[in-house]
Scaffold this motif. Sequence first.
Motif, PDB file in Angstrom:
ATOM      1  N   PHE A 293       0.836  -1.205   0.000  1.00  0.00           N
ATOM      2  CA  PHE A 293       0.000   0.000   0.000  1.00  0.00           C
ATOM      3  C   PHE A 293       0.869   1.253   0.000  1.00  0.00           C
ATOM      4  O   PHE A 293       0.590   2.227  -0.717  1.00  0.00           O
ATOM      5  CB  PHE A 293      -0.929  -0.011   1.214  1.00  0.00           C
ATOM      6  N   LYS A 294       1.949   1.211   0.788  1.00  0.00           N
ATOM      7  CA  LYS A 294       2.854   2.363   0.887  1.00  0.00           C
ATOM      8  C   LYS A 294       3.458   2.681  -0.483  1.00  0.00           C
ATOM      9  O   LYS A 294       3.705   3.853  -0.813  1.00  0.00           O
ATOM     10  CB  LYS A 294       3.955   2.049   1.902  1.00  0.00           C
TER      11      LYS A 294
ATOM     12  N   ASN B  17     -10.549   1.825  -0.304  1.00  0.00           N
ATOM     13  CA  ASN B  17     -11.253   3.061  -0.643  1.00  0.00           C
ATOM     14  C   ASN B  17     -10.823   4.257   0.192  1.00  0.00           C
ATOM     15  O   ASN B  17     -11.453   5.322   0.098  1.00  0.00           O
ATOM     16  CB  ASN B  17     -12.759   2.861  -0.477  1.00  0.00           C
ATOM     17  N   ILE B  18      -9.797   4.116   1.015  1.00  0.00           N
ATOM     18  CA  ILE B  18      -9.328   5.243   1.831  1.00  0.00           C
ATOM     19  C   ILE B  18      -7.897   5.547   1.460  1.00  0.00           C
ATOM     20  O   ILE B  18      -7.176   4.699   0.935  1.00  0.00           O
ATOM     21  CB  ILE B  18      -9.452   4.940   3.343  1.00  0.00           C
ATOM     22  N   ASN B  19      -7.508   6.800   1.721  1.00  0.00           N
ATOM     23  CA  ASN B  19      -6.177   7.254   1.306  1.00  0.00           C
ATOM     24  C   ASN B  19      -5.105   7.001   2.351  1.00  0.00           C
ATOM     25  O   ASN B  19      -3.911   7.031   2.031  1.00  0.00           O
ATOM     26  CB  ASN B  19      -6.206   8.746   0.971  1.00  0.00           C
ATOM     27  N   LYS B  20      -5.545   6.794   3.585  1.00  0.00           N
ATOM     28  CA  LYS B  20      -4.548   6.663   4.645  1.00  0.00           C
ATOM     29  C   LYS B  20      -4.830   5.436   5.492  1.00  0.00           C
ATOM     30  O   LYS B  20      -5.938   5.249   5.999  1.00  0.00           O
ATOM     31  CB  LYS B  20      -4.528   7.911   5.531  1.00  0.00           C
TER      32      LYS B  20
ATOM     33  N   ASP C   7     -13.953  -0.163   4.696  1.00  0.00           N
ATOM     34  CA  ASP C   7     -13.051   0.681   3.902  1.00  0.00           C
ATOM     35  C   ASP C   7     -12.567  -0.020   2.632  1.00  0.00           C
ATOM     36  O   ASP C   7     -11.608   0.410   2.000  1.00  0.00           O
ATOM     37  CB  ASP C   7     -11.842   1.094   4.755  1.00  0.00           C
TER      38      ASP C   7
ATOM     39  N   GLY D  53       1.958   2.478  -3.250  1.00  0.00           N
ATOM     40  CA  GLY D  53       0.936   2.991  -4.148  1.00  0.00           C
ATOM     41  C   GLY D  53      -0.079   1.989  -4.625  1.00  0.00           C
ATOM     42  O   GLY D  53      -0.991   2.340  -5.389  1.00  0.00           O
TER      43      GLY D  53
ATOM     44  N   THR E  77     -10.465  -3.648  -3.287  1.00  0.00           N
ATOM     45  CA  THR E  77      -9.996  -2.292  -3.569  1.00  0.00           C
ATOM     46  C   THR E  77     -10.115  -1.449  -2.303  1.00  0.00           C
ATOM     47  O   THR E  77     -11.203  -1.356  -1.712  1.00  0.00           O
ATOM     48  CB  THR E  77     -10.817  -1.644  -4.693  1.00  0.00           C
TER      49      THR E  77
ATOM     50  N   GLY F  12      -3.395  -0.181  -4.680  1.00  0.00           N
ATOM     51  CA  GLY F  12      -4.729  -0.027  -4.090  1.00  0.00           C
ATOM     52  C   GLY F  12      -5.621  -1.216  -4.303  1.00  0.00           C
ATOM     53  O   GLY F  12      -6.626  -1.375  -3.600  1.00  0.00           O
TER      54      GLY F  12
END
Length: 395
Positions: free
Chosen positions: A61-62, A121-124, A110, A64, A119, A66
């Motif tokens: 995830f870090k 769905n959150i950015n952090k 999420d 990029g 997938t 998703g």
Amino acid sequence: MISVKDAKDIILNSAYNFGVEEVPFLKSVGRVLKENILADRDFPPFNRVSMDGICIDFNAFKNGQGDFKVEGIQAAGSEQMTLQNKENCIEVMTGAVLPNNANTVIRYEDVTLKNGIATININKINDCQNVHAKGKDRKVDDVLISENKIISAAEIGVLATVGKSTVKVAKQPKVMIVSTGDELVGVNEIPLKHQIRRSNVFTLVSLLERLKISSDTAHITDDKPILKQKIKGFLKDYDVLLFSGAVSKGKYDFLPEVFEELGVEKLFHKVAQRPGKPFFYGKTNECNIFGFPGNPISTFVNCLAYFYPWYYKSTGLETEEETAILGENVSFKPNLEFFLQVKLKSKFGHLVAFPVKGNGSGDLASLVNADAFIQLPNDKTEFKTGENYPIIRYR
């Protein structure tokens, strides 16, 4: 006549260790624990999933990523799986072992799952989130419960989780509760105009049951030879005798004489207090004798103020004094310590004691309108609202 403090000191100095016994853990609630309970393994014993969702390698995830292909499902109670490809994920359930090669859990809320792809769905998200790490709560051999503590439902859960099917607790004393008086009849009897039903003995039974102490009961009439004969046997068969009545100055209050004739060492008789001034305490080599006055509130408060602390010390239980502030002014002129019945309320973060008016130590019914006694010292006669004093709860 001695002070309340001196009477309590004498009683506490006579505390007696009755030993230890082992009981089934579900029978131990309310008993005093007599062993340290240790963790038999780490708590939790594995990296535990704390949310339903998917687990991933955080670095993916870090970097990029998703979307993650689902390799399988790790259920609670199933053997640990291994994430074969660190760019994939495994669905995980709360309580499950975190799969190998994964370190982070994302909630189902999420994530979108479609056609075997998850997938995010959150950015952090955070590294190791929603993972209860192995040994975070306790390590193997850590003390989970220290000895000399009353066992409650909370301790039962801990005992179960470390496999303690039996547990060591303080042995209880063998207790006989004796009422005296020709005026007393049984609970199921219809009293004559000059009689009343026995009640103090059952109050004491209930007070001891709060401590998980079983007790036997007896009633003896005001006949000195019979009293002497019965008590002689009780002194041999019991660790503690609790009496209600026959310790004051009446012509039929034979107990102090009987105790002396049976070789009971009198440690005190009469305490500078109200109610309960004629209180007798003595002992033999094998038995402790508490002689409470016969008025109901006298018997009640003396059991709480003296027998309870004696029992706590005998079992190794440490207790703390509780206090409350007076909610009303009180005036009390006799040079006696005053155990005043009160109703407790919480106000502005403080425990406040409001006096309950009664009709003296014989007013048994007044006990149900209060829930504690506040202990007012004998060095003053006026007690002001807002002053702080010790209390003895009974609710």
